[in-house]
Design a protein around this motif. Structure first.
Motif, short mmCIF file in Angstrom:
data_model
loop_
_atom_site.label_atom_id
_atom_site.label_comp_id
_atom_site.label_asym_id
_atom_site.label_seq_id
_atom_site.Cartn_x
_atom_site.Cartn_y
_atom_site.Cartn_z
N ASP A 12 0.88 -1.17 0.00
CA ASP A 12 0.00 0.00 0.00
C ASP A 12 0.92 1.22 0.00
O ASP A 12 1.52 1.54 1.01
CB ASP A 12 -0.88 -0.03 1.26
N GLU A 152 -7.31 0.12 -4.25
CA GLU A 152 -7.22 0.11 -2.78
C GLU A 152 -8.51 -0.37 -2.09
O GLU A 152 -8.43 -1.24 -1.21
CB GLU A 152 -6.79 1.49 -2.27
N ASP A 178 -12.92 5.24 1.84
CA ASP A 178 -11.53 5.43 2.29
C ASP A 178 -11.10 6.87 2.05
O ASP A 178 -10.94 7.29 0.90
CB ASP A 178 -10.61 4.45 1.54
MG MG Z 1 -4.55 4.71 2.14
#
Ligand code: MG
Ligand code: ADP
Length: 521
Positions: A12, A152, A178
């Motif tokens: 990530d 993501e 997110d």
């Molecule tokens: Mg993030």
């Protein structure tokens, strides 16, 4: 390093924090600790003459040498190369990202005790194609082959699904929301017994916690001016000071209703306080943007809130109470902030990596038993720029509408106009309105070396495709013979060979573990 087989990891690469994770032999995913013993590495790079320093030390250095520390560069990926100046030299954002990736790779190799030549990298669902390709290039520079790119919110969903598979079954439709440091990403995801199906996705690559900080910074600057007749924002150092203090005030307002402010700039002291309500008011326009994107997702899927079972929050900025309050007002659902952690995206990417590997060959037994299928969609439409037949004005012929299940392909037939025509060319764009305004230019596609002597009106089939990484591919064939035609995609953001060799040279001069060798033993 021992002789264990090489490992694949999930990464990530966040605007603020980056995490690397892997899957062990029992099928469990773990975030990997960096050399400071932490799972989250700040996405900051200090650029010095004798090399680059990545992570916590770079953040510390930012206080004394803000001009030499690169932060929040994820937002600039895929933009003009060589656009950012640090310590007096221009660096491409891609290079900074590659230094970050190299550090993550080295930390993973040190912790796992084996080579890590491959990764699955998570990117925001709203990343356009050039930003995705720039991420793949950054990884290459860091000595990492990208097995796949995963969105993501999808990676977070994979981590959740992996956990669910152990505990519960039953279908579930979730909104993943997110809000990180630099970007906003959201998806509607259907969890089924052995499948994750993304129904719609969207976001904004220029909207994140940083924008909330800037609102406070503007207010602080005005208060300084009012009370002390000084404007810290007039210098780079003052700007960095305002942003740093603003982020702290913002964090304080997540747990308290009021925050006291005692700050000194150039010997002048500002004393004031701010209430959470006031902060919520002057950042409402930012939160609204996320609200509109969520509404559009519902619209795109044809769902109402009644069709959503849970809302899962991820990203540090969802700690601001205003986020859960807004979503609750919209939906009547109490958002869940425990299902997705700061490490979930990396862990989901690692699980995805292990799944892809196990399909190909060996790796954990348990991955064979849990056969999770993942279907994602594209956040932007893919189109060809053309001319309207009646008005001759520019128009966007959409080949693959947004939120189509990937991989997706569309074939169009072009006809040659003249006798003996040897090539056909057109522009490919992503997103944009009906006239192609506000789109991202992917590049010019040229089908050339057509056989000589073709009569006018010869049909050429052109297949434009998004692969599962949302990368554009083009194929062409002559309809009459079915023979493949030669295709060149002249990408708008392509790097020349010279740019690559300059980048490599810079990378090796800055990478503390030069030539990609890590210190693991
Ligand atoms: Mg993030
Ligand atoms: P990214 O994925 O972009 O790297 P993160 O998910 O780590 O980002 O989130 C970082 C953002 O979260 C920053 O803008 C940070 O200020 C914000 N943040 C972290 N903790 C809090 C908090 N307690 N209250 C408000 N914002 C927070």
């Amino acid at each position: 390093m021992n002789n264990d087989p090489p490992s694949i990891v999930g990464i990530d690469l966040g605007t603020t924090h980056s995490v690397v994770a892997h899957v062990d032999e029992s099928g469990r995913s773990h975030p990997i600790r960096n050399s400071e013993g932490e799972t989250m590495t700040p996405s900051a790079v200090l650029v010095e003459d004798d090399g680059a320093v990545v992570g916590r030390d770079a953040i510390k250095a930012a206080q004394i040498m803000p001009n030499q520390v690169a932060r929040d560069l994820k937002r600039e990926m895929g933009n003009d190369p060589w656009s950012r100046s640090f310590g007096g030299t221009n660096y491409p954002p891609l290079l900074i990202q590659s230094l970050l990736l190299a550090r993550l790779r080295c930390d993973a190799e040190a912790e796992l005790g084996r080579a890590v030549p491959q990764a699955v990298i998570a990117v925001p669902a709203c990343f356009d194609e050039p930003k995705r390709r720039a991420t793949i290039d950054a990884a290459l520079l860091a000595g990492l082959k990208v097995k796949s790119i995963v969105n993501e919110p999808t990676a977070a969903a994979i981590a959740v699904a992996w956990d669910r598979a152990r505990h519960q079954t039953g279908d579930l439709t979730s909104l993943m929301y997110d809000l990180g440091g630099g970007m906003f990403d959201t998806s509607i995801v259907r969890f089924q017994e052995n499948a994750i199906r993304v129904m719609a996705t969207g976001g904004n690559a220029m909207l994140g916690g940083l924008d909330w900080d800037k609102c406070i910074a503007r207010w602080l600057d005005a208060e300084f001016s009012l009370q002390q007749n000084v404007r810290p924002s007039e210098s780079t150092a003052g700007d960095a000071f305002l942003l740093r203090e603003s982020e702290e005030i913002k964090h304080a307002l997540s747990s308290r209703k009021r925050a006291g402010v005692r700050l000194a700039w150039e010997g002048r002291v500002l004393k004031t306080e701010i209430a959470r309500e006031r902060f919520d008011e002057f950042t409402a326009h930012l939160l609204d943007r996320t609200r509109f994107i969520v509404r559009r997702l519902l619209n795109d899927t044809g769902l109402t809130w009644a069709g959503i079972d849970t809302i899962m929050l991820g990203g540090g900025s969802t700690r601001m109470p205003q986020v859960a309050q807004m979503l609750h007002r919209e939906s009547g659902i109490e958002p869940d902030s425990s299902a997705v952690t700061g490490e979930s995206v990396a862990q989901g990417a690692a699980i995805y990596a292990a799944m892809l590997n196990s399909r190909a060959d060996n790796t954990p037994e348990v991955l064979h038993q849990t056969n999770l299928s993942v279907t994602d969609v594209n956040a932007h439409s893919l189109g060809v720029l053309g001319a309207d037949k009646q008005t001759s004005s520019r128009c966007n012929h959409i080949m693959i509408p947004r939120n189509t299940a990937l991989p997706a392909a569309h074939t169009t037939c072009y006809e040659t106009i003249r006798d003996g025509q040897r090539s056909v060319a057109f522009e490919i764009i992503e997103g944009g309105d009906a006239r192609g305004k506000h789109s991202t230019r992917i590049g010019r596609c040229v089908i050339d070396k057509l056989p000589p002597g073709l009569p006018a009106g010869t049909p050429v089939d052109v297949e434009i495709r998004y692969n599962t990484d949302t990368i554009v591919e083009v194929k062409a064939s002559l309809r009459a013979t079915g023979h493949h035609a030669h295709v060149r995609l002249e990408r708008a953001s392509a790097m020349t060979g010279e740019m690559w060799s300059n980048l490599r040279e810079l990378f090796f001069s800055l990478d503390p573990n030069s030539q990609g060798e890590c210190s693991a033993d």
